[in-house]
Design an enzyme around this catalytic site. Structure first.
Site, PDB file in Angstrom:
ATOM      1  N   PHE A   1     -77.445  36.325  37.758  1.00 38.18           N
ATOM      2  CA  PHE A   1     -76.298  36.477  37.536  1.00 38.18           C
ATOM      3  C   PHE A   1     -75.878  37.768  36.511  1.00 38.18           C
ATOM      4  O   PHE A   1     -76.677  37.782  35.687  1.00 38.18           O
ATOM      5  CB  PHE A   1     -75.728  35.280  36.536  1.00 38.18           C
ATOM      6  CG  PHE A   1     -74.385  35.338  36.231  1.00 38.18           C
ATOM      7  CD1 PHE A   1     -73.059  35.431  36.849  1.00 38.18           C
ATOM      8  CD2 PHE A   1     -73.985  35.493  34.822  1.00 38.18           C
ATOM      9  CE1 PHE A   1     -71.836  35.570  36.701  1.00 38.18           C
ATOM     10  CE2 PHE A   1     -72.749  35.382  34.361  1.00 38.18           C
ATOM     11  CZ  PHE A   1     -71.572  35.589  35.094  1.00 38.18           C
ATOM     12  N   GLN A   2     -74.995  38.692  36.954  1.00 43.66           N
ATOM     13  CA  GLN A   2     -74.599  39.785  36.197  1.00 43.66           C
ATOM     14  C   GLN A   2     -75.928  40.719  36.299  1.00 43.66           C
ATOM     15  O   GLN A   2     -76.170  41.311  35.071  1.00 43.66           O
ATOM     16  CB  GLN A   2     -74.104  39.596  34.792  1.00 43.66           C
ATOM     17  CG  GLN A   2     -72.771  38.984  35.011  1.00 43.66           C
ATOM     18  CD  GLN A   2     -71.942  39.130  33.681  1.00 43.66           C
ATOM     19  OE1 GLN A   2     -72.663  39.064  32.421  1.00 43.66           O
ATOM     20  NE2 GLN A   2     -70.711  39.095  33.518  1.00 43.66           N
TER      21      GLN A   2
ATOM     22  N   MET B   1     -52.042  67.996  39.768  1.00 43.41           N
ATOM     23  CA  MET B   1     -52.946  69.039  40.060  1.00 43.41           C
ATOM     24  C   MET B   1     -53.263  68.676  41.718  1.00 43.41           C
ATOM     25  O   MET B   1     -53.290  69.797  42.494  1.00 43.41           O
ATOM     26  CB  MET B   1     -54.254  68.789  39.492  1.00 43.41           C
ATOM     27  CG  MET B   1     -54.916  69.867  39.752  1.00 43.41           C
ATOM     28  SD  MET B   1     -54.345  71.531  38.952  1.00 43.41           S
ATOM     29  CE  MET B   1     -54.792  71.481  37.254  1.00 43.41           C
TER      30      MET B   1
ATOM     31  N   LYS C   1     -82.555  40.525  27.636  1.00 46.32           N
ATOM     32  CA  LYS C   1     -82.138  39.551  26.777  1.00 46.32           C
ATOM     33  C   LYS C   1     -83.334  38.911  25.841  1.00 46.32           C
ATOM     34  O   LYS C   1     -83.258  38.749  24.624  1.00 46.32           O
ATOM     35  CB  LYS C   1     -80.926  38.657  27.458  1.00 46.32           C
ATOM     36  CG  LYS C   1     -80.626  37.532  26.286  1.00 46.32           C
ATOM     37  CD  LYS C   1     -79.829  36.541  27.139  1.00 46.32           C
ATOM     38  CE  LYS C   1     -79.171  35.600  26.109  1.00 46.32           C
ATOM     39  NZ  LYS C   1     -78.185  34.678  26.900  1.00 46.32           N
TER      40      LYS C   1
ATOM     41  N   GLU D   1     -65.387  48.804  29.257  1.00 44.42           N
ATOM     42  CA  GLU D   1     -66.564  49.512  28.722  1.00 44.42           C
ATOM     43  C   GLU D   1     -66.563  51.276  28.949  1.00 44.42           C
ATOM     44  O   GLU D   1     -67.229  51.931  28.260  1.00 44.42           O
ATOM     45  CB  GLU D   1     -67.773  49.009  29.438  1.00 44.42           C
ATOM     46  CG  GLU D   1     -68.306  47.693  29.032  1.00 44.42           C
ATOM     47  CD  GLU D   1     -67.518  46.490  30.126  1.00 44.42           C
ATOM     48  OE1 GLU D   1     -67.896  45.314  29.620  1.00 44.42           O
ATOM     49  OE2 GLU D   1     -66.657  46.793  30.717  1.00 44.42           O
TER      50      GLU D   1
END
Length: 584
Positions: A115-116, A499, A165, A53
């Site tokens: 969940f999630q 760096m 949702k 993502e």
């Protein structure tokens, strides 16, 4: 009043995106955003399926940074949205208009550790310009237009819309689609009122008239075709040295005689000296970032500062200005050009202090020429290539293969290669040098290049990366292979986090703690494994023939080139020092 229509939340989102001209979105589906994906597949909007993502957010940035228009990315709830947050924070730091639409668990599950589930709305607050939590499908008719308006109004930035949702699935009735061209935002109070314009413009013109060592300091707010054009007109009427921040690169063509270079920690000595010695600084579209200023008290100690910026919060935040105008750059410079013309017609050459400024400009230009030849011509260290000369040669080598160098868009990751590209790649137009500036996010370059290529068909995109940065989002080589875009990825391999290694060399007594890779992957083989044509420039001096070959449908190419870990980005200003007190 017309007949009422009935639409789901998902239908409303997709229709509004189409109304805004969004033709491409990037993301990964998941349970909490599947209703939106179900509707997306029925639309004409193209979906880019990324492998992470974070890359979806950077693809959206590549689109937005190269076009100046808002771009959209999608993620599901919980880990999907959280993976997106780094790219959102990066967009906020560099003022990039991105709309992030995230799925959320059903409304009745919020706060139950479902969940999630994660508090995307709360997590996004510190890193967005605005966040919206939608609780009903009807709210989307206001929320989506508001998101686009906020993202683009004033100083651009990212907006997140979190949509449960059940809201995506639920239906609502309404009589008409919103007028997206008439979204009212109550922020006019943050701009300099028109009644003050005349006085302030007169004052700036007088300051320009009296200045003997003026400098124009351009930042990201100048990096648009409109702003660049107006600044060009100003420079034709008033000659002075021009320096930029990292985000301002491209607003002035590199080959302009008045362009001196980038200021800051790795800026050119001439640019930093010009700022230090100036008696007047016109700071346009800049926010005086610490990487640009170095030791603030020594940045431009004897200069009057005129600060032009669209964000009132940046005025007098770090550097105290003698005069400030809160407005976009492209609206201010035409007035200065007009007033300057009027003053010159009255006062003639005497108004311009032409002789003093001509000497000043010549001095700074000569300082630039001597510094550039010394830096670019410095021999390479060890067995690797000279990265400065390699980067500087890319446009001409692409030209040999029939590409117009002005049609190349450059993206970079973050590290030494980023600074070498900023210093030595000849950028000639705005929005053609895309880099993660303020947040400095490794992994930015490859997905941003994909986004830029999607939004700019017919142009070649060159991504400069390092063997540290490329591994952050190397999985997006699979996305690039699927899309078959004209992207050339050039990776400098030095076996270190370059760096970090350099700073440990100069600041920590060469105690190279966790900055040297013990395993050296075969990046050429890795790229080929993803289905990308790859070339090892170490053994092929004509690597560019494959990298920029136009006869093979402008397909992507991966180039690996070795540099020594002892190659440094110079100048280098250690923390706490003035910019003119650099290691050169």
């Amino acid at each position: 009043m017309g007949e009422y229509m009935k639409k789901t939340g998902s239908e409303i989102i997709i229709r509004l995106l189409e109304m805004y001209g969004i033709d491409t979105v990037a993301g990964i589906p998941g349970g909490s955003i599947l209703p939106l994906y179900d509707e997306l597949n029925r639309s004409g909007i193209r979906h880019i399926l990324v492998r992470h993502e974070q890359a979806a957010g950077f693809i959206a940035q590549g689109i937005a940074r190269s076009t100046g228009k808002p771009a959209v990315c999608l993620a599901t709830s919980g880990p999907g949205a959280m993976n997106l947050l780094t790219a959102i924070a990066d967009a906020r730091a560099d003022s990039v208009p991105v709309i992030a639409i995230t799925g959320q668990v059903n409304t009745d599950l919020i706060g139950t550790d479902a969940f999630q589930e994660a508090d995307t709305f709360g997590l996004s607050f510190p890193i967005t310009k605005h966040s919206i939590m939608v609780k009903s499908p009807l709210e989307l008719l206001d929320a989506v237009p508001e998101a686009f308006a906020v993202a683009m109004n004033g100083r651009p930035g990212p907006v997140l819309i979190d949509v449960p949702k059940d809201v995506q699935l639920a239906s609502c009735e309404f009589s008409a689609w919103p007028d997206i061209n008439n979204v009212h935002l109550h922020d006019i109070r943050f701009h300099t009122p028109p009644c003050e314009y005349s006085r302030k413009m007169d004052a700036i013109t007088e300051m320009l008239a009296n200045a003997r060592r003026p400098v124009l300091f351009c930042g990201g707010g100048c990096n648009s075709p409109a702003a660049s054009a107006e600044i060009g007109k100003f420079l034709r009427s008033y000659r002075l040295p021009v320096v930029t921040s990292l985000m301002g690169i491209g607003c002035i063509p590199e080959n302009s005689e008045m362009f001196i270079g980038m200021v800051g920690m790795h800026g050119s000595y001439a640019a930093n000296r010009a700022m230090h010695d100036a008696d007047l600084v016109i700071a346009a579209g800049v926010r005086f970032d610490d990487r640009a200023t170095g030791l603030v008290s020594e940045f431009c100690p004897d200069a009057q500062i005129v600060h032009i910026d669209v964000d009132a919060a940046e005025v007098n935040k770090i550097m105290r200005s003698e005069l400030a105008v809160v407005a976009d750059v492209e609206s201010v410079f035409p007035i200065l050009v007009q007033l300057s013309s009027e003053k010159q017609s009255v006062y003639g050459a005497a108004w311009q202090s032409a002789e003093a400024r001509a000497v000043w400009l010549e001095k700074i230009v000569n300082l630039k020429k001597s510094g550039y030849s010394l830096s670019c011509g410095r021999p390479s260290v060890g067995d690797g290539v000279n990265p400065r000369e390699f980067i500087n040669s890319v446009p001409s080598l692409a030209g040999i293969m029939g590409l117009d160098p002005s049609d190349i868009i450059v993206t970079t990751d973050v590290g030494q290669h980023q600074m070498w590209a900023a210093q030595y790649y000849p950028v000639t137009r705005p929005r053609s040098f895309l880099t993660s500036g303020s947040l400095g996010t490794m992994g930015f370059g490859l997905p941003a290049a994909i986004g830029a290529a999607l939004a700019n068909p017919g142009k070649r995109v060159v991504c400069f990366s390092g063997d540290g940065s490329i591994m952050m989002n190397i999985q997006e080589l699979a996305t690039l292979a699927e899309l078959n875009l004209p992207v050339t990825v050039i990776v400098f391999r030095n076996g270190t986090l370059g760096m970090v290694y350099q700073q440990q060399k100069y600041l920590f007594g060469k105690n190279y703690s966790a900055s040297v890779f013990s395993a050296v992957p075969d990046l050429v083989a890795v790229a080929r494994g993803f289905g990308i044509e790859a070339v090892d420039a170490d053994g092929d001096p004509e690597w560019y023939r494959k990298a920029f070959d136009r006869t093979r449908e402008n397909r992507p190419c991966f180039v690996k080139v070795s540099v020594s870990c002892e190659e440094d980005v110079l100048p280098f200003v250690p923390g706490g020092r003035a910019n003119i007190d650099s290691i050169r």
